[in-house]
Enzyme design. Sequence first.
Site, PDB file in Angstrom:
ATOM      1  N   ASP A  12      40.907  42.149  34.842  1.00 28.40           N
ATOM      2  CA  ASP A  12      39.794  42.400  33.921  1.00 28.40           C
ATOM      3  C   ASP A  12      40.126  43.514  32.937  1.00 28.40           C
ATOM      4  O   ASP A  12      40.937  44.395  33.217  1.00 28.40           O
ATOM      5  CB  ASP A  12      38.534  42.759  34.744  1.00 28.40           C
ATOM      6  CG  ASP A  12      37.269  42.576  33.941  1.00 28.40           C
ATOM      7  OD1 ASP A  12      37.300  41.872  32.904  1.00 28.40           O
ATOM      8  OD2 ASP A  12      36.227  43.143  34.335  1.00 28.40           O
ATOM      9  N   ASN A  60      33.629  31.656  31.928  1.00 26.91           N
ATOM     10  CA  ASN A  60      34.305  32.143  30.719  1.00 26.91           C
ATOM     11  C   ASN A  60      34.234  31.175  29.526  1.00 26.91           C
ATOM     12  O   ASN A  60      34.524  31.566  28.393  1.00 26.91           O
ATOM     13  CB  ASN A  60      35.769  32.513  31.002  1.00 26.91           C
ATOM     14  CG  ASN A  60      35.918  33.806  31.779  1.00 26.91           C
ATOM     15  OD1 ASN A  60      36.857  33.981  32.548  1.00 26.91           O
ATOM     16  ND2 ASN A  60      34.998  34.756  31.597  1.00 26.91           N
TER      17      ASN A  60
HETATM   18  C1  IPE Z   1      36.038  37.777  35.745  1.00 27.49           C
HETATM   19  O1  IPE Z   1      36.005  38.603  34.646  1.00 27.49           O
HETATM   20  C2  IPE Z   1      36.827  36.542  35.443  1.00 27.49           C
HETATM   21  C3  IPE Z   1      38.232  36.766  35.161  1.00 27.49           C
HETATM   22  C4  IPE Z   1      38.876  37.894  35.243  1.00 27.49           C
HETATM   23  C5  IPE Z   1      38.944  35.591  34.783  1.00 27.49           C
HETATM   24  P1  IPE Z   1      34.817  38.569  33.587  1.00 27.49           P
HETATM   25  O2  IPE Z   1      35.080  39.676  32.652  1.00 27.49           O
HETATM   26  O3  IPE Z   1      34.671  37.211  33.017  1.00 27.49           O
HETATM   27  O4  IPE Z   1      33.559  38.841  34.519  1.00 27.49           O
HETATM   28  P2  IPE Z   1      32.167  39.529  34.186  1.00 27.49           P
HETATM   29  O5  IPE Z   1      31.592  38.763  33.034  1.00 27.49           O
HETATM   30  O6  IPE Z   1      32.463  40.948  33.819  1.00 27.49           O
HETATM   31  O7  IPE Z   1      31.381  39.430  35.453  1.00 27.49           O
HETATM   32  C1  IPE Z   2      39.880  39.558  31.479  1.00 28.67           C
HETATM   33  O1  IPE Z   2      39.582  40.429  30.447  1.00 28.67           O
HETATM   34  C2  IPE Z   2      40.475  38.260  31.016  1.00 28.67           C
HETATM   35  C3  IPE Z   2      39.575  37.096  31.085  1.00 28.67           C
HETATM   36  C4  IPE Z   2      38.406  37.074  31.625  1.00 28.67           C
HETATM   37  C5  IPE Z   2      40.048  35.865  30.490  1.00 28.67           C
HETATM   38  P1  IPE Z   2      38.201  40.354  29.685  1.00 28.67           P
HETATM   39  O2  IPE Z   2      38.327  39.398  28.545  1.00 28.67           O
HETATM   40  O3  IPE Z   2      37.088  40.061  30.617  1.00 28.67           O
HETATM   41  O4  IPE Z   2      38.081  41.820  29.107  1.00 28.67           O
HETATM   42  P2  IPE Z   2      36.757  42.697  29.056  1.00 28.67           P
HETATM   43  O5  IPE Z   2      36.216  42.762  30.438  1.00 28.67           O
HETATM   44  O6  IPE Z   2      35.830  42.039  28.088  1.00 28.67           O
HETATM   45  O7  IPE Z   2      37.237  44.026  28.584  1.00 28.67           O
HETATM   46 MG    MG Z   3      35.780  41.213  31.669  1.00 26.69          MG
END
Ligand code: IPE
Ligand code: IPE
Ligand code: MG
Length: 238
Positions: A12, A60
């Site tokens: 994340d 996502n």
């Molecule tokens: C969880 O991260 C999913 C992945 C890392 C693929 P997200 O960034 O999508 O989750 P939330 O929205 O913070 O719960």
């Molecule tokens: C994790 O990073 C990757 C995916 C979920 C694909 P994020 O895209 O969730 O990054 P933040 O949490 O918005 O910083």
């Molecule tokens: Mg995230």
Amino acid sequence: MNVPNHIAIILDGNGRWAKAKGMPRSYGHVKGCANLEKICDHIKDVGVKYLTVYAFSTENWKRSKEEVEGLMKLFRSYLKKCMKSAKKNNMRVKIIGDITAFDEDIQQSIIELEEYSKDFDSIYFQIALNYGSRDEIKRAVRKLAKDVENGELKPEEIEESTIESYLDTAGIPDPDLLIRTSGEQRLSNYLLWQLAYTEFYFTDVAWPDFGKKELIEAIEKYNGRDRRYGGVKEDTNV
Ligand code: IPE
Ligand code: IPE
Ligand code: MG
């Protein structure tokens, strides 16, 4: 050092990492993806056998069209590069999640990568793509119900191990350690069944900056934990 057999990671913070640098979210994903290639080397160096990473959740898809398209482009090139990495690390790669939602060519690359790496056995690498634990459980229950309907199984024969065998992670031991990068402390629908007794480690370090040093720090913290599984810890001093 007691090295966990299986580490699960919620990758994340790519977006916030890029924003902090005044760059678009897509830049964070590119760097996050590059880091994913490196983590397999680190895992091998420290002696972890199983690694399961959360790369794209069922939720996502709600992101902007532009971001989702950028991620799909990254998956396309990553899946191809992963063949080399699989060979180099003698690593079996398996995708967990419902891959039918992806474009045909991505599904094809997944099948090819799994087939190509199926006999490699130094490390076992699972990538969660279009994965959601509730969706995984729903798909497992549907399949199980069909087998009951077809008379292959009786309801009273369903054990915990039966349920496990219908999950995407069938045959893979439960994670010993879960790492989530970038400060959030939630599971976001990841491996709800499999994490029942897993130790959790949260770090503020964003995924693109999570390297070997951070991995070793997480393992060291894990070493200090008192794992119980409901029992009483043996007194190791006597
Ligand atoms: C969880 O991260 C999913 C992945 C890392 C693929 P997200 O960034 O999508 O989750 P939330 O929205 O913070 O719960
Ligand atoms: C994790 O990073 C990757 C995916 C979920 C694909 P994020 O895209 O969730 O990054 P933040 O949490 O918005 O910083
Ligand atoms: Mg995230």
